[in-house]
Design a protein around this motif. Structure first.
Motif, short mmCIF file in Angstrom:
data_model
loop_
_atom_site.label_atom_id
_atom_site.label_comp_id
_atom_site.label_asym_id
_atom_site.label_seq_id
_atom_site.Cartn_x
_atom_site.Cartn_y
_atom_site.Cartn_z
N ALA A 19 18.94 -15.69 -31.80
CA ALA A 19 17.87 -16.29 -32.61
C ALA A 19 18.38 -16.62 -34.01
O ALA A 19 18.05 -17.68 -34.56
CB ALA A 19 16.67 -15.35 -32.69
N LEU A 20 19.20 -15.76 -34.58
CA LEU A 20 19.78 -16.03 -35.90
C LEU A 20 20.75 -17.21 -35.84
O LEU A 20 20.73 -18.09 -36.70
CB LEU A 20 20.48 -14.79 -36.45
CG LEU A 20 19.55 -13.84 -37.17
CD1 LEU A 20 19.27 -12.61 -36.32
CD2 LEU A 20 20.13 -13.42 -38.49
N LEU A 21 21.60 -17.24 -34.82
CA LEU A 21 22.54 -18.36 -34.67
C LEU A 21 21.79 -19.67 -34.47
O LEU A 21 22.16 -20.70 -35.05
CB LEU A 21 23.50 -18.09 -33.51
CG LEU A 21 24.56 -17.03 -33.78
CD1 LEU A 21 25.14 -16.49 -32.47
CD2 LEU A 21 25.66 -17.59 -34.67
N ASP A 22 20.74 -19.62 -33.65
CA ASP A 22 19.94 -20.82 -33.40
C ASP A 22 19.25 -21.31 -34.67
O ASP A 22 19.25 -22.50 -34.99
CB ASP A 22 18.91 -20.52 -32.31
CG ASP A 22 18.15 -21.76 -31.88
OD1 ASP A 22 18.80 -22.76 -31.52
OD2 ASP A 22 16.91 -21.73 -31.92
N ALA A 23 18.68 -20.39 -35.44
CA ALA A 23 18.02 -20.76 -36.70
C ALA A 23 19.03 -21.34 -37.69
O ALA A 23 18.73 -22.31 -38.39
CB ALA A 23 17.32 -19.54 -37.31
N ALA A 24 20.22 -20.78 -37.72
CA ALA A 24 21.26 -21.29 -38.64
C ALA A 24 21.69 -22.69 -38.26
O ALA A 24 22.02 -23.50 -39.15
CB ALA A 24 22.45 -20.34 -38.64
N GLN A 25 21.67 -23.02 -36.98
CA GLN A 25 22.06 -24.36 -36.56
C GLN A 25 21.15 -25.43 -37.15
O GLN A 25 21.57 -26.58 -37.30
CB GLN A 25 22.10 -24.46 -35.03
CG GLN A 25 23.29 -23.76 -34.45
CD GLN A 25 23.37 -23.88 -32.94
OE1 GLN A 25 22.43 -24.30 -32.29
NE2 GLN A 25 24.50 -23.49 -32.40
N ARG A 26 19.93 -25.07 -37.49
CA ARG A 26 19.01 -26.05 -38.09
C ARG A 26 19.37 -26.35 -39.54
O ARG A 26 18.93 -27.35 -40.09
CB ARG A 26 17.57 -25.55 -37.96
CG ARG A 26 17.09 -25.53 -36.51
CD ARG A 26 15.60 -25.28 -36.39
NE ARG A 26 15.22 -23.90 -36.64
CZ ARG A 26 15.27 -22.93 -35.74
NH1 ARG A 26 15.70 -23.17 -34.53
NH2 ARG A 26 14.88 -21.71 -36.05
N GLN A 27 20.16 -25.47 -40.18
CA GLN A 27 20.56 -25.67 -41.57
C GLN A 27 22.04 -26.01 -41.74
O GLN A 27 22.44 -26.52 -42.78
CB GLN A 27 20.26 -24.42 -42.41
CG GLN A 27 18.79 -24.09 -42.53
CD GLN A 27 18.56 -22.94 -43.49
OE1 GLN A 27 19.23 -22.81 -44.50
NE2 GLN A 27 17.58 -22.10 -43.18
#
Length: 194
Positions: A19-27
């Motif tokens: 979930a953290l890696l996925d959220a970071a991909q948006r930024q």
């Protein structure tokens, strides 16, 4: 190019890590899970770095990310080791939770305000983890919030290992693509009925 780096022991990788890696991909333009060979605040127990790499590789089916291995465990050491791989225009951002951000900012690096100069070389993307993080005002320009759904904030690799030791269901807390490998690496059967 904005690069998100997520150092961890991934012992084992969890759905919260993804979930953290996925959220970071948006930024970020690219993201990587980073396995330091040693940490300043914890030790690896019983699970080899090769096992951890294999589990991360298996977890990538759901969320594509790079896997990197580094020699050092401090963020500044990781940044200096990986920066040349991404080129001179790379803007490095470390992905972490509130608890890690507090530890990083408050760590005794042996000289006053060392974190201030380190944040010239990298920034922090901080997810709420049992509370929001409020950085000191002087550092706020290099610390951003990472939006992750709150239901991931209490999931940890420690919880997975504890559930394994107690014979409780654990496989719903690890990435589906990695669950069979996690079961083999830790010698724990998957729960068939949750």
């Amino acid at each position: 190019m904005r690069i998100g780096l997520f150092p961890g022991s991934f012992n084992p990788p969890t759905i919260a890590h993804l979930a953290l890696l996925d959220a970071a991909q948006r930024q970020m333009d690219r993201v990587a899970a980073v396995l330091p060979r040693e940490f300043p605040h914890k030790s690896y127990d019983h699970i080899t770095i090769e096992d951890r790499i294999a589990m991360l590789e298996a977890a990538r089916a759901a969320t594509p990310f790079e896997v990197k291995v580094t020699g050092g465990g401090l963020f500044i050491d990781i940044a200096r080791e990986l920066a040349p791989q991404y080129g001179p225009n790379a803007d490095l951002w470390f992905i972490c939770g509130r608890d890690a951000a507090e530890r990083i900012v408050e760590w005794d690096y042996g000289q006053p305000c060392a974190i201030d100069t380190m944040l010239d070389e990298f920034g922090l993307l901080v997810a709420a983890r049992q509370g929001e993080y409020s950085p000191p005002a002087r550092l706020a320009h290099r610390i951003r919030t990472l939006d992750v759904p709150p239901d991931y904030s209490s999931i940890s690799a420690t919880e997975v290992r504890t559930r394994m030791q107690r014979g409780q269901p654990w496989d719903h807390l690890v990435p589906p693509g990695a669950a069979d490998l996690v079961s083999r690496v830790y010698g724990q059967p998957r729960a068939r009925n949750k």
